[in-house]
Design a protein around this motif. Structure first.
Motif, PDB file in Angstrom:
ATOM      1  N   GLY A 166       2.105   3.867   4.358  1.00  0.00           N
ATOM      2  CA  GLY A 166       2.476   2.900   3.335  1.00  0.00           C
ATOM      3  C   GLY A 166       3.499   3.403   2.345  1.00  0.00           C
ATOM      4  N   THR A 190       3.849   0.307   8.941  1.00  0.00           N
ATOM      5  CA  THR A 190       3.707   0.869   7.599  1.00  0.00           C
ATOM      6  C   THR A 190       3.124   2.274   7.565  1.00  0.00           C
ATOM      7  N   ILE A 218       4.820   0.810  -0.506  1.00  0.00           N
ATOM      8  CA  ILE A 218       4.151   1.061  -1.784  1.00  0.00           C
ATOM      9  C   ILE A 218       5.132   1.611  -2.806  1.00  0.00           C
ATOM     10  N   LYS A 253      -3.698   5.034  -0.941  1.00  0.00           N
ATOM     11  CA  LYS A 253      -2.733   5.034  -2.046  1.00  0.00           C
ATOM     12  C   LYS A 253      -2.612   3.658  -2.683  1.00  0.00           C
ATOM     13  N   ALA A 254      -2.697   2.608  -1.909  1.00  0.00           N
ATOM     14  CA  ALA A 254      -2.445   1.257  -2.427  1.00  0.00           C
ATOM     15  C   ALA A 254      -3.502   0.832  -3.433  1.00  0.00           C
ATOM     16  N   SER A 303      -3.101   2.603  -6.895  1.00  0.00           N
ATOM     17  CA  SER A 303      -1.820   2.312  -7.531  1.00  0.00           C
ATOM     18  C   SER A 303      -1.747   0.891  -8.073  1.00  0.00           C
ATOM     19  N   ALA A 316      -3.056   3.908   4.490  1.00  0.00           N
ATOM     20  CA  ALA A 316      -2.205   3.300   3.459  1.00  0.00           C
ATOM     21  C   ALA A 316      -3.033   2.798   2.280  1.00  0.00           C
ATOM     22  N   LEU A 317      -4.209   2.278   2.547  1.00  0.00           N
ATOM     23  CA  LEU A 317      -5.058   1.763   1.473  1.00  0.00           C
ATOM     24  C   LEU A 317      -5.501   2.852   0.502  1.00  0.00           C
ATOM     25  N   SER A 321      -0.633  -1.650  -6.810  1.00  0.00           N
ATOM     26  CA  SER A 321       0.709  -2.199  -6.550  1.00  0.00           C
ATOM     27  C   SER A 321       0.624  -3.605  -5.982  1.00  0.00           C
ATOM     28  N   PHE A 341       1.205  -5.148  -3.172  1.00  0.00           N
ATOM     29  CA  PHE A 341       1.431  -4.831  -1.776  1.00  0.00           C
ATOM     30  C   PHE A 341       0.348  -5.486  -0.951  1.00  0.00           C
ATOM     31  N   THR A 342       0.720  -6.216   0.088  1.00  0.00           N
ATOM     32  CA  THR A 342      -0.225  -6.912   0.944  1.00  0.00           C
ATOM     33  C   THR A 342      -0.154  -6.329   2.348  1.00  0.00           C
ATOM     34  N   PHE A 343      -1.318  -6.051   2.959  1.00  0.00           N
ATOM     35  CA  PHE A 343      -1.368  -5.469   4.298  1.00  0.00           C
ATOM     36  C   PHE A 343      -1.742  -6.507   5.340  1.00  0.00           C
TER      37      PHE A 343
END
Length: 92
Positions: free
Chosen positions: A49, A46, A53, A80-81, A84, A77-78, A86, A88-90
């Motif tokens: 992301g 990712t 995302i 932005k996540a 947002s 990535a976190l 969103s 979205f799972t990491f």
């Protein structure tokens, strides 16, 4: 702060992740425009992301997962996540 823009969203990038290539936006646009039913998306490697995302923001009914072997990349990535909010799972 370095920024990459994909699908009209800005993503933080630094030395912990690769800068998204122009083809990245083509992939995101394809998924966003050709799938409408509930699907699961795995963004393997990712990095920032940006793929997962961007898809999750446009398609809140999709289950989108980001996978990376680098905890540093997931931390990027976190950035932005989290703002947002969103779907979205990491996974590390």
């Amino acid at each position: 702060m370095p920024i990459a823009t994909i699908a009209i969203c800005d993503f933080f990038v630094d030395s912990r992740v690769l800068i998204p290539r122009p083809e990245t936006e083509i992939l995101v646009d394809y998924v966003n425009n050709h799938f409408s039913s509930l699907i699961r998306v795995l963004d393997a490697g990712t990095g920032s992301g940006c793929i997962g995302i961007s898809i999750a923001l446009k398609n809140p009914s999709f289950h989108v997962y980001g996978l990376d072997y680098s905890e540093d990349a997931l931390n990027v990535a976190l950035i932005k996540a989290i703002p947002s909010a969103s779907t979205f799972t990491f996974f590390l």
